[in-house]
Design a protein around this motif. Structure first.
Motif, PDB file in Angstrom:
ATOM      1  N   VAL A 241       8.110 -37.758  55.889  1.00 34.07           N
ATOM      2  CA  VAL A 241       9.677 -37.837  56.219  1.00 34.07           C
ATOM      3  C   VAL A 241       9.924 -36.253  56.049  1.00 34.07           C
ATOM      4  N   ARG A 242       9.289 -35.534  54.936  1.00 31.04           N
ATOM      5  CA  ARG A 242       9.587 -34.149  54.932  1.00 31.04           C
ATOM      6  C   ARG A 242       9.114 -33.335  55.836  1.00 31.04           C
ATOM      7  N   THR A 243       7.906 -33.519  56.496  1.00 35.05           N
ATOM      8  CA  THR A 243       7.308 -33.114  57.394  1.00 35.05           C
ATOM      9  C   THR A 243       7.966 -33.095  58.690  1.00 35.05           C
ATOM     10  N   ALA A 244       8.518 -34.380  59.001  1.00 39.01           N
ATOM     11  CA  ALA A 244       9.334 -34.560  60.293  1.00 39.01           C
ATOM     12  C   ALA A 244      10.695 -33.725  60.121  1.00 39.01           C
ATOM     13  N   GLU A 245      11.126 -33.608  59.099  1.00 34.75           N
ATOM     14  CA  GLU A 245      12.490 -32.604  59.057  1.00 34.75           C
ATOM     15  C   GLU A 245      12.146 -31.392  59.145  1.00 34.75           C
ATOM     16  N   ILE A 246      10.905 -30.667  58.487  1.00 39.37           N
ATOM     17  CA  ILE A 246      10.366 -29.377  58.704  1.00 39.37           C
ATOM     18  C   ILE A 246      10.305 -29.100  59.930  1.00 39.37           C
ATOM     19  N   MET A 247       9.545 -29.922  60.924  1.00 38.34           N
ATOM     20  CA  MET A 247       9.305 -29.834  62.384  1.00 38.34           C
ATOM     21  C   MET A 247      10.535 -29.457  63.184  1.00 38.34           C
ATOM     22  N   ASP A 248      11.417 -30.535  62.793  1.00 37.34           N
ATOM     23  CA  ASP A 248      12.777 -30.260  63.455  1.00 37.34           C
ATOM     24  C   ASP A 248      13.387 -29.187  63.318  1.00 37.34           C
ATOM     25  N   ASN A 249      13.437 -28.811  62.052  1.00 38.85           N
ATOM     26  CA  ASN A 249      14.061 -27.375  61.829  1.00 38.85           C
ATOM     27  C   ASN A 249      13.682 -26.196  62.318  1.00 38.85           C
ATOM     28  N   LEU A 250      12.120 -26.148  62.359  1.00 41.61           N
ATOM     29  CA  LEU A 250      11.173 -25.055  62.713  1.00 41.61           C
ATOM     30  C   LEU A 250      11.378 -24.918  64.351  1.00 41.61           C
ATOM     31  N   LEU A 251      11.425 -25.956  64.950  1.00 39.85           N
ATOM     32  CA  LEU A 251      11.397 -25.843  66.414  1.00 39.85           C
ATOM     33  C   LEU A 251      12.849 -25.633  66.811  1.00 39.85           C
ATOM     34  N   GLN A 252      13.814 -25.930  66.236  1.00 35.36           N
ATOM     35  CA  GLN A 252      15.278 -25.493  66.481  1.00 35.36           C
ATOM     36  C   GLN A 252      15.236 -24.208  66.429  1.00 35.36           C
ATOM     37  N   ALA A 253      14.704 -23.520  65.179  1.00 37.29           N
ATOM     38  CA  ALA A 253      14.835 -22.101  64.925  1.00 37.29           C
ATOM     39  C   ALA A 253      14.092 -21.220  66.030  1.00 37.29           C
ATOM     40  N   VAL A 254      12.927 -22.032  66.417  1.00 38.70           N
ATOM     41  CA  VAL A 254      11.920 -21.022  67.598  1.00 38.70           C
ATOM     42  C   VAL A 254      12.711 -21.061  68.734  1.00 38.70           C
ATOM     43  N   THR A 255      13.462 -21.865  69.128  1.00 41.63           N
ATOM     44  CA  THR A 255      14.230 -21.927  70.322  1.00 41.63           C
ATOM     45  C   THR A 255      15.312 -21.295  70.361  1.00 41.63           C
ATOM     46  N   SER A 256      15.946 -20.951  69.038  1.00 38.19           N
ATOM     47  CA  SER A 256      17.384 -20.329  69.045  1.00 38.19           C
ATOM     48  C   SER A 256      17.214 -18.836  69.009  1.00 38.19           C
ATOM     49  N   THR A 257      15.907 -18.505  68.076  1.00 39.81           N
ATOM     50  CA  THR A 257      15.728 -16.963  68.157  1.00 39.81           C
ATOM     51  C   THR A 257      14.474 -16.598  69.147  1.00 39.81           C
ATOM     52  N   ARG A 258      14.005 -17.559  69.767  1.00 41.01           N
ATOM     53  CA  ARG A 258      13.115 -17.066  70.891  1.00 41.01           C
ATOM     54  C   ARG A 258      11.922 -16.382  70.255  1.00 41.01           C
ATOM     55  N   ALA A 259      11.408 -16.956  69.213  1.00 43.08           N
ATOM     56  CA  ALA A 259      10.366 -16.303  68.676  1.00 43.08           C
ATOM     57  C   ALA A 259       8.859 -16.515  69.362  1.00 43.08           C
ATOM     58  N   ARG A 260       8.107 -15.528  69.209  1.00 42.22           N
ATOM     59  CA  ARG A 260       6.860 -15.324  69.723  1.00 42.22           C
ATOM     60  C   ARG A 260       5.840 -16.069  68.710  1.00 42.22           C
ATOM     61  N   PHE A 261       6.024 -16.151  67.427  1.00 44.72           N
ATOM     62  CA  PHE A 261       5.078 -16.578  66.286  1.00 44.72           C
ATOM     63  C   PHE A 261       5.907 -17.313  65.488  1.00 44.72           C
ATOM     64  N   ALA A 262       5.367 -18.382  64.826  1.00 43.59           N
ATOM     65  CA  ALA A 262       5.711 -19.071  63.420  1.00 43.59           C
ATOM     66  C   ALA A 262       4.620 -19.337  62.540  1.00 43.59           C
TER      67      ALA A 262
END
Length: 341
Positions: A241-262
């Motif tokens: 469950v926690r891993t699913a939440e982490i994935m959702d938050n991280l993917l949103q952050a990558v999209t909003s910041t246009r990050a090249r690396f995570a």
């Protein structure tokens, strides 16, 4: 009735044939005058006790001396046991009504109160039998308990129906009766305190859930450590469950910041199960689909064994032992390459 024939009884003491349980010498006391009214005597028998209703007439000499008696008796054991059982039932009911937060009412065929008893009446400022003679539905027809009572009068058993009357929370039962005069008995239990405790517990659970959500967010902060580089240090136990939440938050952050690396830093995680490990790998793959590169760092030996057991190919994933090394890798990849001379 006594288990002996007339011939066997002749010549034997009455106290031996008909021994009174409560008073062994009862006959010597009783057979000195005519009985004024029948008496109920508990008589001991080998196969069990009998209840006898007895009366007698004494025989006297001319001088008034008692020389004999004519004794009449019949067996009322079944009636007496039923009477005593009902007495016990009445005592049990009285104990419940006097000590539990209950209201018990009986209604006739027209819905008129026949009786109204129970300790909980005092809670709402009522007295026993206060509503006797009044119609139940004129008073409570518009409440939840009123509707359930109407169904009970139609022969439908009603069980634990919640309602609120006089500012008190109740659970009510409607019991249909097969009686020529009465139609239903209602039993209402005051559960206000239980309801209050339930609401308090629910509020505490909601608070705990909100606190856990804050803890989860604090334990997995997403930090922009460099232009185009996000770092996610994960601390503590992680499950599916926690891993699913982490994935959702991280993917949103990558999209909003246009990050090249995570960078996923697992230094603070010692153990994961196979399901969680699979989620982590899928997270790396999802980051790649967004046009960024996922980097793993700080993998413990046990986690490494779990990933290997899954047979996952990590040849295309950058893996480093320390967060510093991973950050150096990302910064180097971000720098424009120098043109050849």
């Amino acid at each position: 009735m006594l288990g002996v024939s007339a011939g066997e009884a002749a010549g034997r003491p009455l106290g031996e044939l008909v021994p009174v349980v409560d008073e062994p010498e009862a006959w010597e006391r009783l057979l000195v005058a005519d009985s004024e009214e029948p008496e109920v005597l508990r008589v001991a028998r080998p196969d069990g006790e009998l209840y006898l209703e007895a009366w007698w007439e004494v025989t006297r000499e001319a001088d008034g001396r008692v020389v004999g008696a004519t004794l009449h008796a019949h067996d009322i054991t079944a009636r007496e046991r039923e009477f005593r059982r009902r007495g016990v039932d009445s005592m049990m009911l009285a104990a419940l009504l006097d000590n539990l937060e209950l209201v018990v009412c009986s209604l006739d065929k027209q819905g008129i109160f026949v009786s109204q008893r129970g300790k909980a009446l005092r809670t709402v400022g009522l007295t026993p039998d206060q509503f006797v003679g009044q119609n139940y539905f004129d008073l409570f027809g518009g409440t939840e308990s009123g509707e359930s009572t109407r169904r009970a009068m139609n022969g439908e058993m009603q069980t634990a129906v919640p309602s609120e009357v006089y500012g008190v929370h109740w659970l009510s039962w409607g019991i249909p009766l097969q009686d020529p005069e009465l139609s239903v008995i209602t039993v209402s239990l005051d559960v206000t305190e239980t309801r209050r405790n339930e609401l308090e517990l629910r509020a505490k659970l909601d608070l705990i859930e909100r606190q856990q959500q804050v803890i989860r967010e604090l334990s997995t902060p997403i930090i922009e450590v460099w232009d185009g580089v996000l770092a996610l240090p994960i601390v503590g136990l992680i499950d599916t469950v926690r891993t699913a939440e982490i994935m959702d938050n991280l993917l949103q952050a990558v999209t909003s910041t246009r990050a090249r690396f995570a960078i996923l830093d697992l230094t603070g995680v010692e153990v994961v199960d196979t399901g969680t490990a699979s989620h982590l790998i899928r997270m790396i793959q999802a980051i790649r689909l967004l046009g960024a590169e996922g980097v793993l760092t700080g993998i413990h030996p046990t986690i490494a064994q779990t990933i290997v057991s899954l047979g996952v190919d990590l040849t295309r994933v950058a893996v480093f032992g320390k967060l510093r090394d991973a950050l150096t890798h990302c910064i180097a990849r971000l720098r424009p390459s120098r043109p050849r001379s």
